[in-house]
Design a protein around this motif. Structure first.
Motif, PDB file in Angstrom:
ATOM      1  N   VAL A 264      -2.189   5.542   1.868  1.00 50.76           N
ATOM      2  CA  VAL A 264      -3.511   5.793   2.449  1.00 50.76           C
ATOM      3  C   VAL A 264      -3.704   4.960   3.713  1.00 50.76           C
ATOM      4  O   VAL A 264      -4.248   5.441   4.715  1.00 50.76           O
ATOM      5  CB  VAL A 264      -4.628   5.501   1.421  1.00 50.76           C
ATOM      6  CG1 VAL A 264      -6.001   5.576   2.074  1.00 50.76           C
ATOM      7  CG2 VAL A 264      -4.552   6.492   0.266  1.00 50.76           C
ATOM      8  N   ILE A 265      -3.240   3.709   3.690  1.00 49.95           N
ATOM      9  CA  ILE A 265      -3.332   2.860   4.878  1.00 49.95           C
ATOM     10  C   ILE A 265      -2.616   3.523   6.060  1.00 49.95           C
ATOM     11  O   ILE A 265      -3.154   3.624   7.165  1.00 49.95           O
ATOM     12  CB  ILE A 265      -2.738   1.463   4.605  1.00 49.95           C
ATOM     13  CG1 ILE A 265      -3.609   0.696   3.604  1.00 49.95           C
ATOM     14  CG2 ILE A 265      -2.606   0.669   5.906  1.00 49.95           C
ATOM     15  CD1 ILE A 265      -2.995  -0.606   3.126  1.00 49.95           C
ATOM     16  N   GLY A 266      -1.398   3.982   5.813  1.00 48.97           N
ATOM     17  CA  GLY A 266      -0.625   4.609   6.885  1.00 48.97           C
ATOM     18  C   GLY A 266      -1.219   5.924   7.338  1.00 48.97           C
ATOM     19  O   GLY A 266      -1.330   6.195   8.546  1.00 48.97           O
ATOM     20  N   CYS A 267      -1.626   6.760   6.392  1.00 45.57           N
ATOM     21  CA  CYS A 267      -2.209   8.064   6.743  1.00 45.57           C
ATOM     22  C   CYS A 267      -3.489   7.917   7.540  1.00 45.57           C
ATOM     23  O   CYS A 267      -3.833   8.789   8.357  1.00 45.57           O
ATOM     24  CB  CYS A 267      -2.476   8.878   5.480  1.00 45.57           C
ATOM     25  SG  CYS A 267      -0.993   9.540   4.675  1.00 45.57           S
ATOM     26  N   SER A 268      -4.203   6.813   7.341  1.00 41.54           N
ATOM     27  CA  SER A 268      -5.470   6.605   8.040  1.00 41.54           C
ATOM     28  C   SER A 268      -5.287   6.451   9.543  1.00 41.54           C
ATOM     29  O   SER A 268      -6.251   6.582  10.307  1.00 41.54           O
ATOM     30  CB  SER A 268      -6.181   5.360   7.492  1.00 41.54           C
ATOM     31  OG  SER A 268      -6.518   5.547   6.135  1.00 41.54           O
ATOM     32  N   VAL A 326      -0.088  20.638   5.737  1.00 40.21           N
ATOM     33  CA  VAL A 326      -1.163  20.730   6.729  1.00 40.21           C
ATOM     34  C   VAL A 326      -1.341  19.395   7.443  1.00 40.21           C
ATOM     35  O   VAL A 326      -1.442  19.338   8.678  1.00 40.21           O
ATOM     36  CB  VAL A 326      -2.486  21.172   6.060  1.00 40.21           C
ATOM     37  CG1 VAL A 326      -3.617  21.190   7.081  1.00 40.21           C
ATOM     38  CG2 VAL A 326      -2.323  22.541   5.417  1.00 40.21           C
ATOM     39  N   PHE A 327      -1.357  18.309   6.686  1.00 41.58           N
ATOM     40  CA  PHE A 327      -1.582  16.987   7.268  1.00 41.58           C
ATOM     41  C   PHE A 327      -0.427  16.582   8.182  1.00 41.58           C
ATOM     42  O   PHE A 327      -0.644  16.107   9.309  1.00 41.58           O
ATOM     43  CB  PHE A 327      -1.759  15.949   6.157  1.00 41.58           C
ATOM     44  CG  PHE A 327      -2.133  14.581   6.652  1.00 41.58           C
ATOM     45  CD1 PHE A 327      -3.456  14.271   6.930  1.00 41.58           C
ATOM     46  CD2 PHE A 327      -1.173  13.608   6.847  1.00 41.58           C
ATOM     47  CE1 PHE A 327      -3.811  13.011   7.398  1.00 41.58           C
ATOM     48  CE2 PHE A 327      -1.517  12.344   7.305  1.00 41.58           C
ATOM     49  CZ  PHE A 327      -2.835  12.039   7.578  1.00 41.58           C
ATOM     50  N   ILE A 328       0.791  16.761   7.735  1.00 40.31           N
ATOM     51  CA  ILE A 328       1.963  16.365   8.531  1.00 40.31           C
ATOM     52  C   ILE A 328       2.041  17.184   9.817  1.00 40.31           C
ATOM     53  O   ILE A 328       2.345  16.655  10.894  1.00 40.31           O
ATOM     54  CB  ILE A 328       3.249  16.517   7.694  1.00 40.31           C
ATOM     55  CG1 ILE A 328       3.254  15.484   6.558  1.00 40.31           C
ATOM     56  CG2 ILE A 328       4.496  16.338   8.564  1.00 40.31           C
ATOM     57  CD1 ILE A 328       4.340  15.701   5.535  1.00 40.31           C
ATOM     58  N   ILE A 430       3.855   7.497  11.977  1.00 42.99           N
ATOM     59  CA  ILE A 430       3.747   6.677  10.762  1.00 42.99           C
ATOM     60  C   ILE A 430       2.883   7.390   9.732  1.00 42.99           C
ATOM     61  O   ILE A 430       3.216   7.444   8.537  1.00 42.99           O
ATOM     62  CB  ILE A 430       3.160   5.289  11.094  1.00 42.99           C
ATOM     63  CG1 ILE A 430       4.160   4.472  11.907  1.00 42.99           C
ATOM     64  CG2 ILE A 430       2.775   4.540   9.811  1.00 42.99           C
ATOM     65  CD1 ILE A 430       3.592   3.166  12.454  1.00 42.99           C
ATOM     66  N   ALA A 431       1.759   7.962  10.175  1.00 41.34           N
ATOM     67  CA  ALA A 431       0.882   8.706   9.261  1.00 41.34           C
ATOM     68  C   ALA A 431       1.621   9.885   8.639  1.00 41.34           C
ATOM     69  O   ALA A 431       1.502  10.143   7.430  1.00 41.34           O
ATOM     70  CB  ALA A 431      -0.365   9.191  10.011  1.00 41.34           C
ATOM     71  N   ALA A 432       2.394  10.602   9.440  1.00 41.85           N
ATOM     72  CA  ALA A 432       3.162  11.740   8.921  1.00 41.85           C
ATOM     73  C   ALA A 432       4.195  11.283   7.894  1.00 41.85           C
ATOM     74  O   ALA A 432       4.377  11.922   6.852  1.00 41.85           O
ATOM     75  CB  ALA A 432       3.848  12.469  10.069  1.00 41.85           C
ATOM     76  N   GLY A 433       4.858  10.163   8.176  1.00 40.46           N
ATOM     77  CA  GLY A 433       5.862   9.651   7.244  1.00 40.46           C
ATOM     78  C   GLY A 433       5.251   9.223   5.921  1.00 40.46           C
ATOM     79  O   GLY A 433       5.826   9.478   4.843  1.00 40.46           O
ATOM     80  N   CYS A 434       4.086   8.584   5.974  1.00 42.83           N
ATOM     81  CA  CYS A 434       3.411   8.165   4.735  1.00 42.83           C
ATOM     82  C   CYS A 434       3.000   9.375   3.900  1.00 42.83           C
ATOM     83  O   CYS A 434       3.118   9.375   2.674  1.00 42.83           O
ATOM     84  CB  CYS A 434       2.185   7.313   5.073  1.00 42.83           C
ATOM     85  SG  CYS A 434       2.585   5.680   5.723  1.00 42.83           S
ATOM     86  N   ALA A 435       2.498  10.422   4.567  1.00 43.00           N
ATOM     87  CA  ALA A 435       2.122  11.637   3.844  1.00 43.00           C
ATOM     88  C   ALA A 435       3.348  12.303   3.231  1.00 43.00           C
ATOM     89  O   ALA A 435       3.300  12.808   2.100  1.00 43.00           O
ATOM     90  CB  ALA A 435       1.399  12.599   4.784  1.00 43.00           C
TER      91      ALA A 435
END
Length: 457
Positions: A264-268, A326-328, A430-435
């Motif tokens: 969640v930290i990374g996706c944020s 969708v998020f990635i 980074i957000a894409a990788g966390c998701a």
């Protein structure tokens, strides 16, 4: 009509007419509360994020000379951006305080409190004396009110999304929670939209007109408070919070769900988009390209407002195709599209700029709407608000510091925006990788397994 998120017995197998009426009434009440929670999320998020986002363009356009006059033009501008960052630093503290309260006494009461405090802080900024009127007292009061805004914003988006997700029908959870994110998006763009006509009258704006947008927060706040006062926690969640009280919920999250917290930290970091446009793009367009402030603000507001209502479609898509895809896709698209927006600025054509910004924000909305359902699905009820709030706000510390980072990275010449774009691209990757590392939580993609929210509950 709809099944609630939680395993509540609303079976119609009883043979008595009396029991059938009871079940019908129970389902109707659950449906009504689900809709009310969605509307509350929309109005509350719009009010709070109008309050919070109004400060970004205000800091760029006029708060520096009003509150930090002795520092000179550049020093005042940096000081105003620093007060913007202060609220983001306060947000994790607010997430700890109000997330803990929400996991103990329930979401609805805590969200009513934070919305009230946020509105009071915003209206209070509009009532502050300037440095010319009160000296050093003025910036001190400004920082205090910004900290209060940050504390409250630390739980609004995550809290509203969580409350909606817990009340929503299982197979349509993302659609119900999408209204919280629509409220967030509208709030982010109403600030620039209100400032657009005001910025054309600089003398009047600097005299006292700058106060008006902060006072207008009351127009959004009052109906949001009325609706939110009528929302209750989902019955199953309320019972579970009473049955499984945690000492310090965030410690339970760190002990038992550390990977999801990190995800969640990374996706944020996806939420870097708001600051990127309201400060980096706006500042570059006005200062480096020399575009008129009203024109850029109008393009920005148009792009945001037009694309905001595409979010229910992307929410439906995430319910059907999965949250992750969708998020990635949104994160990767943002990394590619941001440099194109900057190149469009140099066309000096408002139609080209407006089209580029609209395309960018269409990509934004795809990832933006997924968060409200994706994050809550990673945690059990008794620590959910703490997990989502703290994780989100820790990620947003980077977002809050990004204006200073963008300022430090900015180069000279027409391509001086490139280092800032690289920084933003790294954050979105980074957000894409966390998701990508997270388990898929959309009910349609669980392939017969129990819903994750029910499994953990």
């Amino acid at each position: 009509m709809f099944l609630p998120v939680w395993k509540i017995d609303v079976s119609y197998t009883e043979n008595t007419h009396h029991t059938g009426k009871q079940n019908t009434r129970m389902n109707n009440n659950l449906d009504k509360n689900a809709r009310r929670a969605a509307v509350s999320g929309f109005l509350g998020a719009m009010a709070e994020y109008y309050d919070f986002a109004l400060y970004a363009p205000a800091a760029v356009l006029f708060l520096g000379p009003l509150f930090f006059e002795p520092l000179g033009d550049k020093g005042a501008s940096l000081a105003a951006l620093a007060t913007f960052a202060v609220a983001y630093i306060a947000r994790p503290v607010g997430a700890l305080i109000f997330g803990n309260l929400g996991d103990h006494i329930g979401r609805s009461r805590v969200l009513l409190l934070t919305l009230s405090l946020m509105g009071a802080a915003t209206v209070g900024i509009g009532c502050l004396p300037t440095y010319h009127q009160a000296g050093v007292v003025a910036p001190i009061l400004l920082v205090i009110l910004r900290i209060l805004q940050g504390l409250c914003a630390g739980v609004e988006q995550s809290g509203s999304g969580t409350l909606s997700a817990e009340n929503a029908p299982r197979q349509r959870r993302a659609i119900y929670t999408s209204w919280t994110m629509i409220g967030v998006s509208l709030g982010w763009f109403l600030g620039p939209a209100v400032l657009t006509p005001l910025s054309a009258h600089s003398q009047w704006l600097m005299a006292w007109g700058w106060r008006l947008p902060f006072w207008l927060a009351l127009v959004l706040l009052v109906p949001a408070l009325i609706v939110r006062a009528g929302v209750t926690d989902a019955p199953g969640v309320h019972a579970r919070l009473r049955a499984k009280r945690q000492g310090i919920p965030v410690l339970t999250v760190m002990r038992h769900y550390p990977l999801n917290l990190l995800r969640v930290i990374g996706c944020s970091l996806h939420m870097l988009v708001g600051v990127t446009f309201n400060i980096f793009v706006l500042g570059w367009a006005v200062t480096n390209v020399g575009l008129p402030k009203p024109m850029v603000l109008a393009c920005l507001s148009f792009a945001g407002l037009v694309t905001t209502f595409t979010q229910p479609f992307f929410a439906w898509l995430s319910d059907v195709a999965g949250r992750k895809v969708v998020f990635i896709s949104s994160c990767l698209g943002l990394a590619v599209a941001l440099p194109l927006v900057f190149l469009a600025l140099y066309s000096r054509n408002q139609w080209v700029i407006g089209a580029a910004m609209t395309g960018f924000y269409l990509i934004v909305m795809a990832g933006n709407v997924v968060q409200a359902s994706f994050y809550p699905e990673m945690f059990p009820a008794e620590v959910r608000l703490s997990g989502v709030s703290v994780g989100t706000q820790l990620g947003l510390v980077v977002v809050g510091l990004s204006p200073l980072i963008y300022s430090a990275l900015a180069g000279s010449g027409p391509y001086g925006f490139v280092p800032g774009c690289v920084f933003a691209a790294v954050c979105w990757l980074i957000a894409a990788g966390c998701a990508a590392s997270a388990p898929e939580t959309a009910p349609s993609k669980l392939r017969g397994r129990t819903d994750l929210m029910e499994e953990k509950a």
